[in-house]
Design a protein around this motif. Structure first.
Motif, PDB file in Angstrom:
ATOM      1  N   ASP A  48       1.026  -0.896  -0.292  1.00  0.00           N
ATOM      2  CA  ASP A  48      -0.129  -0.113   0.256  1.00  0.00           C
ATOM      3  C   ASP A  48       1.127   1.417   0.141  1.00  0.00           C
ATOM      4  OD1 ASP A  48      -1.764   1.720   0.049  1.00  0.00           O
ATOM      5  OD2 ASP A  48      -2.996   1.178   2.085  1.00  0.00           O
ATOM      6  N   GLY A  49       1.537   2.069  -1.226  1.00  0.00           N
ATOM      7  CA  GLY A  49       2.327   2.984  -1.031  1.00  0.00           C
ATOM      8  C   GLY A  49       3.568   2.099  -1.164  1.00  0.00           C
ATOM      9  N   ALA A  50       4.590   2.737  -0.012  1.00  0.00           N
ATOM     10  CA  ALA A  50       5.409   2.662   0.112  1.00  0.00           C
ATOM     11  C   ALA A  50       5.163   1.605   1.594  1.00  0.00           C
ATOM     12  CB  ALA A  50       6.328   3.723   0.330  1.00  0.00           C
ATOM     13  N   THR A  51       4.159   1.243   1.310  1.00  0.00           N
ATOM     14  CA  THR A  51       4.327   0.001   2.736  1.00  0.00           C
ATOM     15  C   THR A  51       3.705  -1.521   2.760  1.00  0.00           C
ATOM     16  OG1 THR A  51       2.049   0.471   3.571  1.00  0.00           O
ATOM     17  CG2 THR A  51       4.010   2.071   4.691  1.00  0.00           C
ATOM     18  N   ILE A  52       4.337  -2.428   3.224  1.00  0.00           N
ATOM     19  CA  ILE A  52       3.969  -3.694   2.790  1.00  0.00           C
ATOM     20  C   ILE A  52       3.572  -4.439   4.393  1.00  0.00           C
ATOM     21  CG2 ILE A  52       5.443  -5.944   2.490  1.00  0.00           C
ATOM     22  CD1 ILE A  52       7.026  -4.756   0.349  1.00  0.00           C
ATOM     23  N   SER A  53       2.745  -5.513   3.945  1.00  0.00           N
ATOM     24  CA  SER A  53       2.275  -6.053   5.295  1.00  0.00           C
ATOM     25  C   SER A  53       1.943  -7.399   4.955  1.00  0.00           C
ATOM     26  CB  SER A  53       0.983  -5.295   5.468  1.00  0.00           C
ATOM     27  OG  SER A  53       0.296  -6.367   6.630  1.00  0.00           O
ATOM     28  N   THR A  54       1.799  -8.547   5.675  1.00  0.00           N
ATOM     29  CA  THR A  54       1.428  -9.276   5.437  1.00  0.00           C
ATOM     30  C   THR A  54       0.599  -9.961   5.961  1.00  0.00           C
ATOM     31  OG1 THR A  54       3.016 -10.747   7.430  1.00  0.00           O
ATOM     32  CG2 THR A  54       3.731 -10.907   5.023  1.00  0.00           C
ATOM     33  N   THR A  55      -0.564  -8.766   6.117  1.00  0.00           N
ATOM     34  CA  THR A  55      -1.440  -8.923   6.895  1.00  0.00           C
ATOM     35  C   THR A  55      -3.011  -8.735   5.428  1.00  0.00           C
ATOM     36  OG1 THR A  55      -1.103  -7.895   9.212  1.00  0.00           O
ATOM     37  CG2 THR A  55      -3.401  -8.125   9.040  1.00  0.00           C
ATOM     38  N   ASP A  56      -3.827  -9.574   5.597  1.00  0.00           N
ATOM     39  CA  ASP A  56      -4.983  -9.560   4.625  1.00  0.00           C
ATOM     40  C   ASP A  56      -5.255  -8.236   4.928  1.00  0.00           C
ATOM     41  OD1 ASP A  56      -6.745  -9.583   2.435  1.00  0.00           O
ATOM     42  OD2 ASP A  56      -7.557 -11.981   2.926  1.00  0.00           O
ATOM     43  N   ALA A  57      -5.913  -6.993   3.526  1.00  0.00           N
ATOM     44  CA  ALA A  57      -6.379  -5.734   3.736  1.00  0.00           C
ATOM     45  C   ALA A  57      -7.129  -5.723   2.527  1.00  0.00           C
ATOM     46  CB  ALA A  57      -5.592  -5.235   4.369  1.00  0.00           C
ATOM     47  N   PRO A  58      -7.575  -4.521   2.079  1.00  0.00           N
ATOM     48  CA  PRO A  58      -8.169  -4.861   0.621  1.00  0.00           C
ATOM     49  C   PRO A  58      -7.375  -3.685  -0.530  1.00  0.00           C
ATOM     50  CG  PRO A  58      -9.706  -3.195   1.941  1.00  0.00           C
ATOM     51  CD  PRO A  58      -8.759  -3.705   2.907  1.00  0.00           C
TER      52      PRO A  58
END
Length: 94
Positions: free
Chosen positions: A36-46
């Motif tokens: 999401d933009g410049a962030t990365i996550s391994t949590t599900d999100a739209p």
């Protein structure tokens, strides 16, 4: 390679890219990576765009061993949502 390891691997590329949309790599039971933009996550999100593929194919894609266009054409990658986001992302990770 795990989803977490792949997320770590692409974090620096994403942080400096100026990418301003959201995309989700969905590897099914192996997990997700959401950029999401410049962030990365391994949590599900739209996300604006969801790319469904196997964990092995994601690893190959990130390391440059899998051509994203060929993978899409042969059905290894399925794209849902905004296709232009996927195209912009291929420039970033390819």
């Amino acid at each position: 390679m795990s989803v977490q390891e792949i997320a770590e691997k692409i974090k620096s590329r994403v942080a400096s890219s100026g990418f301003d949309r959201s995309v989700k790599f969905d590897t099914g039971s192996d997990g997700v990576i959401v950029i999401d933009g410049a962030t990365i996550s391994t949590t599900d999100a739209p996300a604006d765009c969801t790319i469904k593929l196997s964990l092995d194919d994601l690893d190959s894609l990130i390391s440059g061993d899998l051509n994203p266009t060929m993978a899409f054409m042969t059905g290894k990658i399925k794209v849902e949502g905004d296709m232009t986001v996927a195209m912009a992302l291929s420039q970033l990770i390819g």
